[in-house]
Design an enzyme around this catalytic site. Structure first.
Site, PDB file in Angstrom:
ATOM      1  N   LYS A 111       0.855  -1.222  -0.002  1.00 46.10           N
ATOM      2  CA  LYS A 111      -0.253  -0.019  -0.021  1.00 46.10           C
ATOM      3  C   LYS A 111       0.695   1.459   0.106  1.00 46.10           C
ATOM      4  CE  LYS A 111      -4.299  -1.556   1.458  1.00 46.10           C
ATOM      5  NZ  LYS A 111      -5.558  -1.685   2.118  1.00 46.10           N
ATOM      6  N   LYS A 194      -5.251  -9.640  -5.953  1.00 46.54           N
ATOM      7  CA  LYS A 194      -6.364  -9.777  -5.454  1.00 46.54           C
ATOM      8  C   LYS A 194      -7.678  -8.789  -5.919  1.00 46.54           C
ATOM      9  CE  LYS A 194      -6.377  -7.402  -0.992  1.00 46.54           C
ATOM     10  NZ  LYS A 194      -7.231  -7.214   0.320  1.00 46.54           N
ATOM     11  N   LYS A 197     -10.643  -3.021  -3.251  1.00 44.05           N
ATOM     12  CA  LYS A 197     -11.827  -1.724  -3.508  1.00 44.05           C
ATOM     13  C   LYS A 197     -10.899  -0.466  -4.206  1.00 44.05           C
ATOM     14  CE  LYS A 197     -13.712  -2.369   1.174  1.00 44.05           C
ATOM     15  NZ  LYS A 197     -12.745  -2.480   1.977  1.00 44.05           N
TER      16      LYS A 197
END
Ligand code: AQP
Length: 335
Positions: A111, A194, A197
């Site tokens: 991230k 994956k 969102k």
């Protein structure tokens, strides 16, 4: 006593991975455990969130839980920021966890990316807050998708170190509960990432609010390969996108991949995708209808969250009191 804690971030674009990897499993576990389900808004702000959107997403996630079948009367559904125990215990765990442990977390590396220096301190300390979420209630079991396994191992290390440091047997060592054929739903555009969102491509995921046409379009456009469906699971070797669509079908129909292949083995993906999109629409539409009804009635959702927060506070308050005693904080007897 066995107590479940689990959460979803209100960061928008709630998707099929969140449903199959988490929320649907919660519904199934609620008969066997005392459950605490949380919309983790403190986690969400580790990255910037637009305030009105955060409020809307918080209600949307709560609505999805209830619409999917979580019983907010029997169990607890609330948003994290309404219970201060999470932030309090997270601070204590900031002082228990080691920098080296957090530096190894792959989710932080992914991230923060190359822009590590600019990531929030909260993003780095995220797993400590997650440990606090669970342990503020002495949660024993945590149903999650595969992606959260490493964070749960850290929660176990934190509980262990706290117990060792203070010579107590206070916090339980939590067990992950990772079940089903879709513990890691992958992006519809790239089978090595994956479903998430924050993926900029809308075609990478099926959102919980997508209508039937959008679901059908996304499945039709999902990446596959020119091969037909294999006869057995082994035939998916090196075909991550094909394997992903199969895993989604198996999870939605509640069958094993082998059972699904016994019906569809040898078929072309164009035919299989049609079956998959019919199944996805049939499974999701009753939940989506109920979600829309709940989102249109925010007062009801807000009441559920307020009531849940009150009950969550009642469980966490004495636990935090004991933690303060163990650490040596002076506190008033009525605190
Ligand atoms: N693709 C997935 N497959 C299976 N389970 C998944 N979960 C998330 N993505 C998948 C599970 O959903 C729960 C809630 O996740 P979260 O909202 O707290 O955070 P996340 O894992 O960071 O979700 P996203 O969608 O991937 O968000 P971004 O894009 O912000 O990183 C967890 O139990 C998780 O395992």
């Amino acid at each position: 006593m066995q107590r479940i804690f689990s959460g979803v971030q209100p960061t928008g674009n709630l998707h099929l991975g969140n449903y199959l990897g988490a929320i649907r499993n919660w519904v199934r576990l609620q008969d066997d455990y005392e459950c605490i389900f949380c919309v983790v808004d403190l986690h969400a702000i580790t990255a910037w969130q637009d305030p009105p959107q955060l409020r809307a997403s918080t209600r949307e996630v709560a609505a999805a839980m209830i619409a999917a079948g979580v019983d907010p009367k029997k169990h607890i559904v609330f948003n994290q920021s309404q219970v201060s125990a999470h932030a309090e215990l997270a601070w204590i765990f900031n002082c228990v966890a080691r920098m080296g442990w957090l530096s190894r977390m792959t989710q932080f590396k992914e991230k923060a990316g190359k822009n590590r220096e600019n990531a929030s301190v909260g993003l780095f300390a995220y797993p400590n807050l997650m440990a606090a979420d669970i342990l503020a209630y002495k949660g024993t079991h945590v149903p999650v998708g595969e992606d959260q396994k490493q964070h749960l191992e850290l929660a176990r290390d934190i509980a262990q170190k706290f117990n060792n440091d203070f010579g107590v047997d206070f916090f339980p060592i939590v067990e992950p509960v990772i079940t089903g054929e879709a513990t890691r739903v992958m992006s519809l555009r790239d089978g090595s990432n994956k479903m998430s969102k924050s993926d900029p491509s809308e075609y990478s995921r099926i959102n919980m609010v997508d209508d039937a046409d959008e679901i059908a379009r996304k499945i039709r456009k999902a990446k596959t390969d020119p091969e037909a469906l294999p006869d057995s699971k082994e035939g998916f070797e090196g075909r991550p996108e094909a394997a992903n669509l199969m895993a989604i079908y198996a999870a939605l129909s509640d069958e094993s991949v082998d059972d699904v292949l016994s019906r569809f083995g040898g078929e072309q993906f164009s035919t299989f995708k049609q079956h998959l999109s019919d199944l996805a629409v049939a499974t999701l539409s009753p939940i989506q209808d109920e979600m829309r009804r709940l989102i249109a009635a925010p007062d009801y959702v807000d009441d559920v969250l307020r009531d849940g927060a009150e009950r969550a506070r009642a469980i966490s308050r004495p636990i935090i009191h004991d933690v303060h005693e163990i650490i040596g904080f002076l506190q008033s007897p009525n605190a």
